[in-house]
Write an enzyme that holds these catalytic residues in place. Structure first.
Site, short mmCIF file in Angstrom:
data_model
loop_
_atom_site.label_atom_id
_atom_site.label_comp_id
_atom_site.label_asym_id
_atom_site.label_seq_id
_atom_site.Cartn_x
_atom_site.Cartn_y
_atom_site.Cartn_z
CG ASN A 9 -70.94 11.87 78.82
OD1 ASN A 9 -71.90 11.89 79.60
ND2 ASN A 9 -69.74 11.46 79.16
CE LYS A 11 -67.94 14.17 80.48
NZ LYS A 11 -66.51 14.47 80.60
CG HIS A 92 -67.00 8.43 80.84
ND1 HIS A 92 -66.13 9.15 81.63
CD2 HIS A 92 -67.18 9.17 79.71
CE1 HIS A 92 -65.81 10.28 81.01
NE2 HIS A 92 -66.43 10.31 79.84
CD GLU A 94 -65.80 12.34 83.48
OE1 GLU A 94 -67.05 12.30 83.52
OE2 GLU A 94 -65.17 13.15 82.75
CD GLU A 163 -64.80 9.67 75.96
OE1 GLU A 163 -65.38 10.63 75.42
OE2 GLU A 163 -65.02 9.31 77.12
N GLY A 169 -62.07 17.09 78.78
CA GLY A 169 -62.33 18.34 79.49
C GLY A 169 -61.11 19.23 79.66
CB SER A 208 -60.81 18.46 74.16
OG SER A 208 -60.57 18.52 75.56
P1 PGA Z 1 -65.20 16.47 76.79
O1 PGA Z 1 -65.70 15.08 77.43
O2 PGA Z 1 -65.75 16.55 75.40
O3 PGA Z 1 -65.78 17.53 77.69
O4 PGA Z 1 -63.71 16.44 76.80
C1 PGA Z 1 -65.77 13.91 76.65
C2 PGA Z 1 -66.25 12.75 77.50
O5 PGA Z 1 -65.84 12.66 78.67
O6 PGA Z 1 -67.04 11.91 77.04
#
Ligand code: PGA
Length: 246
Positions: A9, A11, A92, A94, A163, A169, A208
């Site tokens: 992803n 982003k 997601h 976010e 997630e 992150g 992560s």
């Molecule tokens: P990350 O993000 O691997 O940077 O923690 C995962 C995601 O948000 O899909």
């Protein structure tokens, strides 16, 4: 046994200059034919990415539920397909947070995408507060119930990405038993809802995932792959994760 899916992803990362990185990821992924690999890139890069890596799965990060119309700034499933995408992320955290997306909206997006023939990675996950209150499983299952499409089993494939928001992150990862408990609960729910069709739905872990923890995460029962953010931006980080899934 389900094949593992490792999806990146990106982003809001990626310019024309990064197409070469996408090419490297696609090329190096070929060494792991037992794993399905995909990259979900910004909408504006989909067409160029798909053209530069034929046969490699490129996805979007969101989709509108309508096919077309007065929806400024949005893309529909047919548009993503037309640009060369074969899948999209929906729901997601976010977007659930920043765009205030509800379970109902996420469900409509998932249904529209699957109906159009676009694969879906549907994201769910709890906040740190909820985890600390001991309500993670019930909260995530409620989110799943509210976001799942009414039916699956068509051509386009559904995957669920668990997630935990506090792991995205942050470098923090749930324990093996926390991941195992959640994935088993999601698997049972999919079984109850969809029977045999539900057994084809892959359950990805996200938050992560790195080269250093991927093998352990992939060894957990009911973990059928990963959704990878930061570590998907460079082949040097992402390919070892694909290798760990192989
Ligand atoms: P990350 O993000 O691997 O940077 O923690 C995962 C995601 O948000 O899909």
């Amino acid at each position: 046994m389900l094949r593992k899916l490792v999806a990146g992803n990106w982003k809001m990362h990626g310019l024309s200059g990064d197409l070469d990185e996408i090419r490297q990821i696609a090329d190096q992924s070929r060494a792991y034919p037992a794993v399905d690999v995909a990259l979900c890139v910004p909408a504006i890069l989909i067409e160029r990415a798909a053209r530069s890596v034929p046969g490699f799965a490129i996805g979007g990060q969101d989709v509108h539920y309508a096919e077309k119309g007065a929806h400024t700034g949005c893309e529909s499933a047919v548009m993503l397909l037309d640009a060369g995408a074969s899948l999209t992320i929906v729901g997601h955290s976010e977007r659930r947070e920043a765009q205030r997306e509800t379970d109902q909206l996420v469900k409509e997006k998932a249904q529209a995408a699957l109906a159009a023939g676009l694969g879906v990675i549907l994201c769910i996950g709890e906040s740190l507060d909820v985890r600390e209150q001991g309500a993670a499983v019930q909260t995530v299952l409620a989110q799943l119930d509210g976001s799942l499409p009414d039916s699956i089993g068509g051509e386009a494939e559904l995957a669920i990405a668990y997630e935990p928001i506090w792991a995205i992150g942050t470098g923090k990862v749930p324990t093996v038993s926390e991941i195992a408990e959640m994935h088993a609960a999601i698997r049972r729910r999919l079984d109850d809802r969809f029977g045999a069709d539900g057994r084809k739905v892959r359950i990805l872990y996200g938050g992560s995932v790195k080269p250093s923890n991927a093998a352990e995460i992939f060894s957990i029962a009911d973990v059928n792959g990963a959704l990878v953010g930061g570590a998907s931006l460079k082949a040097a980080d992402f390919i070892p994760i694909v290798a760990a899934a192989s």
